[in-house]
Design an enzyme around this catalytic site. Structure first.
Site: not given
Length: 245
Positions: A127, A140
């Site tokens: 990501s 995350y």
């Protein structure tokens, strides 16, 4: 016999798009998910990737069904949005287990088969949050930063065995994972849900649109193909200009 790949989180979103693309490109595919879609692309396999047993079982299943394993695409993930002081500790553990430990375990268990392939590839769907941070996403962001470090190590160790490791770092993609965090983002930022997309998610990007899952799948397919032969140890970023700031 065509090459074989294992893709996790393949029942929906980016994983589903990657699975569809690889099958269309002629790959044999094990589509791994905690609740696999039996009507989806590839051969479905259910596994709890938050456990060592689940990751080993996925690799063993691919080898049993195809007799080889040439590529591993760790993609499975989820999101949890909360301030640090109230960030659920079990959610932290689960995020690191699925987003960081699972790619390590899959790579470890698949390593002999990837070496035997002579052209083994590991492509982690990471990501943009592996490169930058956002508030309220401690677990995350930490896991995605960690997995980029893992990719670098895999690339250095794998080169002598013909194994390449790389990562794809997209910005926000039009997936169920993104849709599910709208309400949480609204609460965390104290704004209405209809303002989250423009004022939170797309605010850092120069291009003000969500990526489509197929766009990420195209990049994964490129890294797995001949054009990606020189990519190893580094992320390929498709973030709409986010990290240009």
């Amino acid at each position: 016999m065509s090459e074989a790949a294992l893709v996790t989180g393949a029942a929906s979103g980016i994983g589903r798009a990657v699975a569809e693309r690889l099958v269309a490109d002629g790959w044999q595919l094990l589509s791994v998910d905690v609740e696999p879609d039996t009507s989806g692309p590839g051969e479905p396999f259910a596994a709890d990737l938050a456990t060592r047993e689940g990751n080993r079982a996925a690799v063993d299943a691919a080898l049993e069904r195809f007799g080889r394993l040439d590529a591993v695409v760790p993609n499975a993930g989820f999101q949890h949005v909360a301030p640090v002081e109230s960030f659920d500790e079990d959610r932290w553990d689960a995020l690191l287990a699925l987003l960081l430990t699972s790619p390590f375990l899959l790579s470890r268990y698949a390593w002999p088969a990837l070496r035997a392939s002579g052209n083994g590839r590991i492509v982690v769907v990471a990501s943009v949050h592996g490169l930058v941070a956002s508030p309220f996403k401690a677990g995350y962001v930490a896991a995605k930063h960690g997995v980029l470090g893992l990719v670098k190590t895999l690339a250095l160790e794998g080169a002598a065995d013909g194994i390449r490791a790389s990562a794809v770092c997209p910005g926000y993609v039009r997936t169920p994972l993104v849709a599910r965090q709208i309400a949480d983002q609204a609460r965390a930022h104290g704004i209405p849900e209809e303002r989250v997309l423009e004022e939170v998610l797309l605010a850092p990007q120069a291009l003000k649109r969500l990526l489509e899952p197929a766009e990420v799948a195209d990049v994964v397919a490129y890294l797995l193909g001949p054009g990606g032969a020189s990519f190893t140890g580094a992320p390929l970023v498709l973030d709409g200009g986010w990290t240009a700031r």
